[in-house]
Design a protein around this motif. Structure first.
Motif, PDB file in Angstrom:
ATOM      1  N   UNK A 185       1.008  -1.202   0.005  1.00  0.00           N
ATOM      2  CA  UNK A 185       0.041  -0.045  -0.141  1.00  0.00           C
ATOM      3  C   UNK A 185       0.908   1.109   0.127  1.00  0.00           C
ATOM      4  N   UNK A 186       0.293   2.137  -0.758  1.00  0.00           N
ATOM      5  CA  UNK A 186       1.073   3.444  -0.822  1.00  0.00           C
ATOM      6  C   UNK A 186       0.982   4.461   0.395  1.00  0.00           C
ATOM      7  N   UNK A 187       1.982   5.140   0.725  1.00  0.00           N
ATOM      8  CA  UNK A 187       1.934   6.216   1.952  1.00  0.00           C
ATOM      9  C   UNK A 187       0.997   7.386   1.345  1.00  0.00           C
ATOM     10  N   UNK A 188       0.228   7.704   2.276  1.00  0.00           N
ATOM     11  CA  UNK A 188      -0.449   8.815   1.879  1.00  0.00           C
ATOM     12  C   UNK A 188      -0.365   9.949   2.689  1.00  0.00           C
ATOM     13  N   UNK A 189       0.453  10.047   3.729  1.00  0.00           N
ATOM     14  CA  UNK A 189       0.661  11.241   4.743  1.00  0.00           C
ATOM     15  C   UNK A 189       2.141  11.480   4.968  1.00  0.00           C
ATOM     16  N   UNK A 190       3.067  10.705   4.126  1.00  0.00           N
ATOM     17  CA  UNK A 190       4.430  11.040   4.263  1.00  0.00           C
ATOM     18  C   UNK A 190       5.377  10.583   3.105  1.00  0.00           C
ATOM     19  N   UNK A 191       6.374  10.868   2.826  1.00  0.00           N
ATOM     20  CA  UNK A 191       7.018  10.605   1.395  1.00  0.00           C
ATOM     21  C   UNK A 191       7.631   9.128   1.896  1.00  0.00           C
ATOM     22  N   UNK A 192       7.550   8.583   0.513  1.00  0.00           N
ATOM     23  CA  UNK A 192       8.369   7.242   0.572  1.00  0.00           C
ATOM     24  C   UNK A 192       9.784   7.434   0.170  1.00  0.00           C
ATOM     25  N   UNK A 193      10.424   6.412   0.269  1.00  0.00           N
ATOM     26  CA  UNK A 193      12.170   6.501  -0.099  1.00  0.00           C
ATOM     27  C   UNK A 193      12.394   7.042  -1.408  1.00  0.00           C
ATOM     28  N   UNK A 194      11.644   6.916  -2.574  1.00  0.00           N
ATOM     29  CA  UNK A 194      12.047   7.239  -3.720  1.00  0.00           C
ATOM     30  C   UNK A 194      11.094   8.748  -4.264  1.00  0.00           C
ATOM     31  N   UNK A 195      11.572   9.625  -4.653  1.00  0.00           N
ATOM     32  CA  UNK A 195      10.724  10.844  -5.037  1.00  0.00           C
ATOM     33  C   UNK A 195      11.092  11.325  -6.464  1.00  0.00           C
ATOM     34  N   UNK A 196      10.065  11.286  -7.254  1.00  0.00           N
ATOM     35  CA  UNK A 196      10.295  11.705  -8.565  1.00  0.00           C
ATOM     36  C   UNK A 196       9.664  13.084  -8.967  1.00  0.00           C
ATOM     37  N   UNK A 197      10.242  13.880  -9.438  1.00  0.00           N
ATOM     38  CA  UNK A 197       9.914  15.151  -9.651  1.00  0.00           C
ATOM     39  C   UNK A 197       9.636  15.633 -11.167  1.00  0.00           C
ATOM     40  N   UNK A 198       8.617  16.408 -11.407  1.00  0.00           N
ATOM     41  CA  UNK A 198       8.346  17.143 -12.729  1.00  0.00           C
ATOM     42  C   UNK A 198       9.381  18.264 -12.559  1.00  0.00           C
ATOM     43  N   UNK A 199       9.591  18.969 -13.812  1.00  0.00           N
ATOM     44  CA  UNK A 199      10.363  20.073 -13.838  1.00  0.00           C
ATOM     45  C   UNK A 199       9.751  21.470 -13.896  1.00  0.00           C
ATOM     46  N   UNK A 200       9.122  21.791 -14.844  1.00  0.00           N
ATOM     47  CA  UNK A 200       8.486  23.023 -15.217  1.00  0.00           C
ATOM     48  C   UNK A 200       7.263  23.315 -14.238  1.00  0.00           C
ATOM     49  N   UNK A 201       7.326  24.424 -13.609  1.00  0.00           N
ATOM     50  CA  UNK A 201       6.341  24.922 -12.668  1.00  0.00           C
ATOM     51  C   UNK A 201       6.427  24.017 -11.229  1.00  0.00           C
ATOM     52  N   UNK A 202       7.381  23.030 -11.141  1.00  0.00           N
ATOM     53  CA  UNK A 202       7.510  22.341  -9.979  1.00  0.00           C
ATOM     54  C   UNK A 202       8.894  22.548  -9.323  1.00  0.00           C
ATOM     55  N   UNK A 203      10.063  22.583 -10.392  1.00  0.00           N
ATOM     56  CA  UNK A 203      11.247  23.071  -9.861  1.00  0.00           C
ATOM     57  C   UNK A 203      11.862  24.414 -10.265  1.00  0.00           C
ATOM     58  N   UNK A 204      11.431  24.812 -11.562  1.00  0.00           N
ATOM     59  CA  UNK A 204      11.656  25.978 -12.015  1.00  0.00           C
ATOM     60  C   UNK A 204      10.217  26.573 -12.647  1.00  0.00           C
ATOM     61  N   UNK A 205      10.253  27.887 -12.616  1.00  0.00           N
ATOM     62  CA  UNK A 205       9.273  28.671 -13.065  1.00  0.00           C
ATOM     63  C   UNK A 205       9.156  28.940 -14.541  1.00  0.00           C
TER      64      UNK A 205
END
Lengths: 236, 235
Positions: free
Chosen positions: A1-21
């Motif tokens: 089951x996935x975690x719903x209230x905290x972050x799991x070990x691996x984090x995947x990020x989008x770029x535009x509007x997430x890390x840069x404007x």
């Protein structure tokens, strides 16, 4: 089951509007687009593009500028392809110049510090609809080193929301979907596919896509934040 | 020479609207009983906007919205409503009324089966197999890819990719035929298949957003399909 209230070990990020404007870059792209359209006898202006864009964002179209071009060129495939090609040819040299890139896509507040802290406790990756050269753009911002794996749509021929782009990252990292989170600004391209796969989902309310409204429960993020620094509260 | 024709089911081989209305009647009754009063008219009114926003599942969206966005309650109500619909469909008269086959569909499929290999890619669950058997549809198809059985849900392209692999077909040799731009045409074009859009109510209001949504052909009646496929060089 996935975690719903905290972050799991691996984090995947989008770029535009997430890390840069990416809004300044979008403004430039649209200025270039208006010039190309005018040369082809298609009249439009920034106000019309903004109006159309707002509708496109709310209606969950996978891409923004491509849809605008498609509609403005009367859905004529040859003109559409020619306009897109010309726009990219004029845009890319500007983006591939480090200072210009940073001016057009400024890093959002606290991103460096947040990534540095998260990188000490999590494995980080990027899943982005972007040109293959976006790898270099991450170097321009000095954030490339934080990431263990990068999946750019342009390098794989798969585009979000296609779940296969997400699976490429998960497989490369050797983790199951429930062991990873997707962090992004779009319900359609980030939250929906990640929820479908069973990843933890974090929506960041930034940029043009902050107005998107969930259509049904699969669009609903597990966690909603308004700036990247808030992620730290959900880590450990 | 095209080798594979993949069909959607509801809305494509039969008119899905009567069953949809019956399902909504049951859902709105259950929601009202659960303290969330709503009517079929509410569902009909909201469905147009959801269809324009390419919502993958209309029923999930409607029941979720009217359950006060309670995903668990919504899932229970949908399950109960599906159960009741499938039980009703055991009756042949009700089946004919709720799932009316599009006119001429058997002739069309018989004709196409002589020139190509036919498969199904549908959001339906396993119980549709029995229903298709009773409607005489099973004989036309080599393979049925049902989302619930495969674990992929449209518009996830993997459900179509799985069907191609199972039938030993190449994307470029296949045509997907369906009534939805978002769930049928789009994933087919992403994978490199050709696509025929059957433009019928209620998804006829969907607009192709960009080139990956563009059907190669659009028809408004399934009886047009063989001629359309021949004129496009697919048969």
């Amino acid at each position: 089951m996935k975690l719903r209230d905290r972050l799991p070990n691996t984090l995947c990020f989008d770029l535009g509007s997430t890390l840069w404007d990416d809004r300044p870059a979008l403004e430039l792209q649209w200025e270039i687009l208006l010039g190309i359209l005018a040369a082809r006898g298609i009249a439009s202006d920034m106000a019309e593009l903004r109006r159309m864009a707002d509708e496109v964002v709310r209606s969950f179209s996978p891409t923004l500028t491509r849809v605008l071009v498609w509609q403005l060129c009367g859905r004529d495939e040859p003109s559409y392809r020619a306009i897109i090609r010309e726009m990219v040819e004029r845009m890319l040299p500007r983006l591939n110049e480090p200072e210009e890139f940073r001016r057009l896509n400024p890093l959002l507040p606290g991103v460096h510090e947040t990534l540095a802290e998260l990188a000490g406790r999590h494995r980080l990756a990027v899943i982005s609809n972007n040109f293959a050269s976006a790898d270099r753009w991450m170097e321009f911002h000095g954030i490339h080193g934080y990431f263990e794996h990068i999946s750019m749509s342009g390098a794989h021929g798969l585009h979000k929301p296609d779940p296969r782009l997400f699976l490429l990252s998960l497989e490369a990292l050797g983790v199951e979907a429930h062991q990873a989170a997707m962090i992004g600004d779009r319900l359609d391209n980030d939250i929906w596919p990640a929820n479908r796969l069973g990843m933890t989902t974090v929506r960041i309310l930034q940029g043009h896509y902050a107005v998107q409204q969930s259509r049904y429960h699969v669009d609903e993020p597990d966690i909603t934040i308004s700036s990247l620094t808030e992620l730290l509260q959900y880590s450990r | 020479m095209r080798q594979g024709l993949l069909f959607d089911l509801g809305g494509t081989l039969w008119d899905d609207w009567p069953a949809e209305l019956e399902y909504w009647r049951i859902c709105t009754e259950l929601l009202t009983e659960a303290g969330f009063p709503c009517t079929v008219d509410d569902f009909i009114r909201d469905s147009a906007e959801l269809i324009r926003r390419y919502t993958p599942s209309l029923n999930r969206a409607l029941v979720w919205k009217y359950s006060g966005r309670d995903a668990e309650l919504a899932a229970r109500i949908r399950e109960e409503a599906s159960q009741r619909i499938w039980d009703m469909l055991e009756d042949d008269d009700i089946l004919a009324r709720l799932y009316p086959l599009w006119p001429g569909i058997h002739d069309v499929l018989d004709e196409l089966a002589q020139a190509a290999r036919l498969g199904v890619v549908s959001m339906h669950g396993s119980r549709v197999r029995g229903v298709m058997q009773r409607m005489g549809l099973m004989r036309h198809f080599e393979e049925l890819a049902l989302c619930d059985e495969r674990g992929f849900h449209k518009p996830d392209p993997r459900i179509i990719a799985w069907t191609l692999e199972s039938m030993g077909l190449e994307a470029a040799d296949c045509v997907m035929i369906g009534d939805r731009i978002d769930n049928d045409v789009h994933p087919a074009k992403v994978l490199g298949l050709s696509a025929v859009w059957l433009q019928v109510h209620p998804y006829d209001i969907q607009e192709p957003r960009y080139e990956t949504d563009m059907p190669d052909l659009t028809i408004t009646d399934m009886r047009e399909l063989p001629t359309a496929l021949r004129s496009g060089g697919w048969l």
